[in-house]
Design an enzyme around this catalytic site. Sequence first.
Site, PDB file in Angstrom:
ATOM      1  N   ASP A 146      -2.827   6.592   6.874  1.00  0.00           N
ATOM      2  CA  ASP A 146      -3.107   7.957   7.328  1.00  0.00           C
ATOM      3  C   ASP A 146      -4.051   7.781   8.536  1.00  0.00           C
ATOM      4  O   ASP A 146      -3.698   7.235   9.498  1.00  0.00           O
ATOM      5  CB  ASP A 146      -3.695   8.727   6.323  1.00  0.00           C
ATOM      6  CG  ASP A 146      -4.078  10.249   6.677  1.00  0.00           C
ATOM      7  OD1 ASP A 146      -3.563  10.748   7.430  1.00  0.00           O
ATOM      8  OD2 ASP A 146      -4.683  10.773   5.797  1.00  0.00           O
TER       9      ASP A 146
ATOM     10  N   GLU B  59       0.700  -1.310  -0.195  1.00  0.00           N
ATOM     11  CA  GLU B  59       0.112   0.054  -0.065  1.00  0.00           C
ATOM     12  C   GLU B  59       0.821   1.300  -0.099  1.00  0.00           C
ATOM     13  O   GLU B  59       1.914   1.253   0.614  1.00  0.00           O
ATOM     14  CB  GLU B  59      -0.748  -0.029   1.324  1.00  0.00           C
ATOM     15  CG  GLU B  59      -1.774   1.045   1.590  1.00  0.00           C
ATOM     16  CD  GLU B  59      -2.757   1.455   0.327  1.00  0.00           C
ATOM     17  OE1 GLU B  59      -2.500   1.709  -0.763  1.00  0.00           O
ATOM     18  OE2 GLU B  59      -4.141   1.772   0.818  1.00  0.00           O
ATOM     19  N   ASP B  60       0.546   2.380  -0.509  1.00  0.00           N
ATOM     20  CA  ASP B  60       1.074   3.569  -0.577  1.00  0.00           C
ATOM     21  C   ASP B  60       1.238   4.377   0.755  1.00  0.00           C
ATOM     22  O   ASP B  60       2.205   4.454   1.101  1.00  0.00           O
ATOM     23  CB  ASP B  60       0.700   4.667  -1.576  1.00  0.00           C
ATOM     24  CG  ASP B  60      -0.854   4.770  -1.549  1.00  0.00           C
ATOM     25  OD1 ASP B  60      -1.466   4.286  -0.466  1.00  0.00           O
ATOM     26  OD2 ASP B  60      -1.322   5.637  -2.302  1.00  0.00           O
TER      27      ASP B  60
ATOM     28  N   ARG C 174       1.143  11.721  -9.853  1.00  0.00           N
ATOM     29  CA  ARG C 174       1.388  10.449  -9.707  1.00  0.00           C
ATOM     30  C   ARG C 174       2.756  10.111 -10.368  1.00  0.00           C
ATOM     31  O   ARG C 174       3.707   9.364  -9.706  1.00  0.00           O
ATOM     32  CB  ARG C 174       0.577   9.255 -10.314  1.00  0.00           C
ATOM     33  CG  ARG C 174      -0.722   9.111  -9.605  1.00  0.00           C
ATOM     34  CD  ARG C 174      -1.577   7.784  -9.906  1.00  0.00           C
ATOM     35  NE  ARG C 174      -3.185   8.011  -9.643  1.00  0.00           N
ATOM     36  CZ  ARG C 174      -3.490   7.677  -8.496  1.00  0.00           C
ATOM     37  NH1 ARG C 174      -2.950   7.357  -7.426  1.00  0.00           N
ATOM     38  NH2 ARG C 174      -4.744   7.696  -8.265  1.00  0.00           N
TER      39      ARG C 174
ATOM     40  N   PHE D  39      -0.079  16.583   3.371  1.00  0.00           N
ATOM     41  CA  PHE D  39      -0.850  15.905   2.243  1.00  0.00           C
ATOM     42  C   PHE D  39       0.285  15.712   0.970  1.00  0.00           C
ATOM     43  O   PHE D  39       0.879  16.932   0.811  1.00  0.00           O
ATOM     44  CB  PHE D  39      -1.901  16.705   1.514  1.00  0.00           C
ATOM     45  CG  PHE D  39      -2.508  15.856   0.581  1.00  0.00           C
ATOM     46  CD1 PHE D  39      -3.500  14.761   1.153  1.00  0.00           C
ATOM     47  CD2 PHE D  39      -2.539  15.940  -0.824  1.00  0.00           C
ATOM     48  CE1 PHE D  39      -3.998  13.836   0.157  1.00  0.00           C
ATOM     49  CE2 PHE D  39      -3.117  14.990  -1.779  1.00  0.00           C
ATOM     50  CZ  PHE D  39      -3.944  13.944  -1.083  1.00  0.00           C
TER      51      PHE D  39
HETATM   52  P1  IMP Z   1      -6.487   6.271   5.250  1.00  0.00           P
HETATM   53  O1  IMP Z   1      -7.562   5.372   5.015  1.00  0.00           O
HETATM   54  O2  IMP Z   1      -6.952   7.579   5.958  1.00  0.00           O
HETATM   55  O3  IMP Z   1      -5.223   5.690   6.198  1.00  0.00           O
HETATM   56  O4  IMP Z   1      -5.638   6.907   4.075  1.00  0.00           O
HETATM   57  C1  IMP Z   1      -5.205   5.820   2.947  1.00  0.00           C
HETATM   58  C2  IMP Z   1      -5.394   6.268   1.752  1.00  0.00           C
HETATM   59  O5  IMP Z   1      -5.613   7.676   1.467  1.00  0.00           O
HETATM   60  C3  IMP Z   1      -4.326   5.787   0.707  1.00  0.00           C
HETATM   61  O6  IMP Z   1      -4.276   4.583   0.141  1.00  0.00           O
HETATM   62  C4  IMP Z   1      -4.114   7.059  -0.042  1.00  0.00           C
HETATM   63  O7  IMP Z   1      -4.749   6.704  -1.211  1.00  0.00           O
HETATM   64  C5  IMP Z   1      -4.749   8.108   0.604  1.00  0.00           C
HETATM   65  N1  IMP Z   1      -3.907   8.962   1.239  1.00  0.00           N
HETATM   66  C6  IMP Z   1      -3.759   9.325   2.376  1.00  0.00           C
HETATM   67  N2  IMP Z   1      -2.895  10.368   2.659  1.00  0.00           N
HETATM   68  C7  IMP Z   1      -2.453  10.769   1.498  1.00  0.00           C
HETATM   69  C8  IMP Z   1      -1.561  11.585   0.974  1.00  0.00           C
HETATM   70  O8  IMP Z   1      -0.804  12.568   1.802  1.00  0.00           O
HETATM   71  N3  IMP Z   1      -1.399  12.036  -0.152  1.00  0.00           N
HETATM   72  C9  IMP Z   1      -2.097  11.173  -1.327  1.00  0.00           C
HETATM   73  N4  IMP Z   1      -3.057  10.280  -0.803  1.00  0.00           N
HETATM   74  C10 IMP Z   1      -3.216  10.186   0.493  1.00  0.00           C
END
Ligand code: IMP
Length: 182
Positions: A102, A98-99, A164, A151
């Site tokens: 957050d 996963e990237d 990207r 972000f």
């Molecule tokens: P979470 O569910 O809040 O943990 O967010 C995870 C997903 O949100 C990741 O797979 C990303 O696609 C997106 N995301 C969260 N933070 C960022 C960021 O700083 N930049 C770009 N995408 C983000």
Amino acid sequence: MHEDIAKVLLDAHTIQRRVRELGEQLSRDYADKNPVLICILKGAAIFMADLVRHISVPVRMDFMAISSYGSGVRTSGVVRILKDLDSSIERQHVLIVEDIVDSGLTLSYLLDNLQSRQPASLRACVLLDKPGQRRVPLKADYVGFEIPDEFVVGYGLDYAENYRHLPYIGVLKAEVYENARK
Ligand code: IMP
């Protein structure tokens, strides 16, 4: 540097060095396990492509696409599967690639969903971790970098499907998403 980027957080060389280390660690941990690496599209596509080329033991690849942010910068908490895996993962050693984590909602959903398919083991490898923003307690098994709560875009990560392709990870200028709201 791209004009919408306020600052570079991780340059291309730093990312490549860490991805190589992760690949070497995974090669040790998954020797003889023939794991399935599951790339979470689209954000992890570039990370996955680089990571597998640093893994020296046999691995298989599968892909899952989920919806997360749409064009905003905060998650809704609602995760939707847009494309599911091609193959069953029952009794397989599975590694989610996963990237970024957050709030943790996306990864927590993925872990629950894939665990219910009865893999032999299930772990997660994330390139970036923003631990300051957790809404569910969660720690990925492999983390590339911990970053502050900003972000970021580049190296697969987008804002409204842009940026990207950047080879580095940078902080997006706030005016870019503030202007989009007007
Ligand atoms: P979470 O569910 O809040 O943990 O967010 C995870 C997903 O949100 C990741 O797979 C990303 O696609 C997106 N995301 C969260 N933070 C960022 C960021 O700083 N930049 C770009 N995408 C983000």
